[in-house]
Structures are given as C-alpha cells and as structure tokens.
Design a protein around this motif. Structure first.
Motif, PDB file in Angstrom:
ATOM      1  N   SER A  54       0.775  -1.219  -0.103  1.00  0.00           N
ATOM      2  CA  SER A  54       0.022   0.044  -0.010  1.00  0.00           C
ATOM      3  C   SER A  54       0.802   1.257  -0.014  1.00  0.00           C
ATOM      4  N   ASP A 125       5.723   3.938   0.451  1.00  0.00           N
ATOM      5  CA  ASP A 125       5.335   2.269   0.209  1.00  0.00           C
ATOM      6  C   ASP A 125       5.305   1.218   1.582  1.00  0.00           C
ATOM      7  N   LYS A 137      -2.648  -9.051   2.410  1.00  0.00           N
ATOM      8  CA  LYS A 137      -3.328  -7.787   2.101  1.00  0.00           C
ATOM      9  C   LYS A 137      -4.084  -7.217   3.240  1.00  0.00           C
ATOM     10  N   ASP A 141      -3.113  -3.457   4.955  1.00  0.00           N
ATOM     11  CA  ASP A 141      -4.289  -2.434   4.954  1.00  0.00           C
ATOM     12  C   ASP A 141      -4.409  -2.008   6.379  1.00  0.00           C
ATOM     13  N   THR A 144      -1.385   0.169   7.486  1.00  0.00           N
ATOM     14  CA  THR A 144      -1.561   1.498   6.907  1.00  0.00           C
ATOM     15  C   THR A 144      -2.560   2.291   7.660  1.00  0.00           C
ATOM     16  N   ILE A 162      -4.380   7.855   1.750  1.00  0.00           N
ATOM     17  CA  ILE A 162      -3.887   6.461   1.332  1.00  0.00           C
ATOM     18  C   ILE A 162      -3.878   6.681  -0.211  1.00  0.00           C
ATOM     19  N   GLU A 164      -2.837   4.105  -2.447  1.00  0.00           N
ATOM     20  CA  GLU A 164      -2.845   2.857  -2.885  1.00  0.00           C
ATOM     21  C   GLU A 164      -3.090   2.024  -1.767  1.00  0.00           C
ATOM     22  N   GLU A 165      -4.253   1.042  -1.948  1.00  0.00           N
ATOM     23  CA  GLU A 165      -4.452   0.275  -0.847  1.00  0.00           C
ATOM     24  C   GLU A 165      -3.803  -1.390  -1.491  1.00  0.00           C
ATOM     25  N   GLY A 166      -3.515  -2.347  -0.540  1.00  0.00           N
ATOM     26  CA  GLY A 166      -3.085  -3.278  -0.740  1.00  0.00           C
ATOM     27  C   GLY A 166      -3.859  -4.208  -1.769  1.00  0.00           C
TER      28      GLY A 166
END
Length: 172
Positions: A54, A125, A137, A141, A144, A162, A164-166
């Motif tokens: 993420s 990242d 994942k 998440d 994060t 955020i 980009e999510e996983g």
C-alpha cells in the motif's frame, strides 16, 4: 642426493579435453542430480511468500497546494523519512497484532513489514510479506490504517492520504 624443484610439467590441453570427454556422462549425471535436488528443495522446503503493498502520500498539511514552495516539498520529504520509522514502531505493530488477533510477535511482524520511499518522493510504500496472500493484504491495509492514525496523533497533524491500498498478489 639433490632434487630439482624447478621441474616443468607440460599439460596437453587436447589430452585434458579428451579425458573430460570420456567422463562426459558423469558430468551430465552430476548436473542432473544437482538440478533435481535444487528443485525438490525449492518445492518442498521453502514456503512461498506473498507480498502486498500500500502507499500513502505525505504532504505538509498546513500548506495550500496553490502556494506550494520548495521548502514545503523538502518538509514533505523529511516527514516521509519520519513516517518510515514510525510505521514500523512497536505501538503501531502491536496495535495491528491486537486488532487482527494475529498469532505472531512484534519481532515476527516487524520482519515481514518493509517501508520504502521511492526516489525520495513524498510517497511511502508499505509492503507486507506473508505465506497467505489474503492475510498479506489484510495486514498491509491494517498497518496503513493504524500507522496514519498513530502518526497524525504523534505529529499533531492531519492524517496523510492513502494513495494505494493493498492488493491480493497471486504470485509468490
């Protein structure tokens, strides 16, 4: 009786080549056996690890985007380095372990979490490796989410975004 230690030996490369050629079946057999052993070890002994990544975007939240200056960009880059350390700190990872009821210690989770600041940007990242791609994942998440709340609280600032999510990675 005195021996001469400076004797020269002549090695004929053609004789050496034919000697190896006579044993070519042994060389090929050794290569095949080695390849089979390496393949079996890789297949049976090594657990495949899946990773999920993420990303968060860090900007000096007190700055209006229309009046963004070089100093603001440098502050954002410096904040990214601070975030890298805080994402993997004990309070964040222990909270993730508690929230997800993980059967692992802080040290184990810490070893599976990596942070990276590509090309000194204001993007951070966060990558988690796990034998289960869905768990990787889920953990990334949660790390994060917990990290952005923790960092905003510690630094007394607005939570970063955020970017980009996983995702579930199907290839180990």
């Amino acid at each position: 009786m005195e021996t001469n230690r400076n004797e020269e030996f002549e090695i004929d490369l053609q004789d050496l080549f034919f000697a190896l050629l006579n044993k070519v079946w042994m060389i090929i057999a050794a290569l095949v056996i080695g390849a089979v052993i390496a393949g079996l070890y890789t297949t049976l002994a090594i657990t495949p690890m899946y990773s999920s990544k993420s990303s968060i975007f860090i900007l000096n939240q007190t700055t209006d985007l229309s009046s963004l200056s070089m100093t603001d960009l440098q502050v954002g880059s410096a904040l990214t380095n601070d975030y890298r350390i805080l994402v993997k700190c004990r309070p964040v990872l222990n909270k993730v372990i508690s929230n997800l009821e993980l059967d692992m210690s802080y040290e184990e989770l810490n070893a599976n979490v990596t942070t990276d600041n590509p090309d000194n940007t204001r993007i951070l990242d966060i990558t988690v490796s796990n034998p289960d791609p869905y768990m990787a994942k889920t953990i990334v998440d949660e790390v994060t989410q917990v990290a952005i709340k923790y960092v905003a609280e510690i630094m007394d600032t607005v939570e970063p975004n955020i970017s980009e999510e996983g995702t579930v990675n199907t290839k180990p």
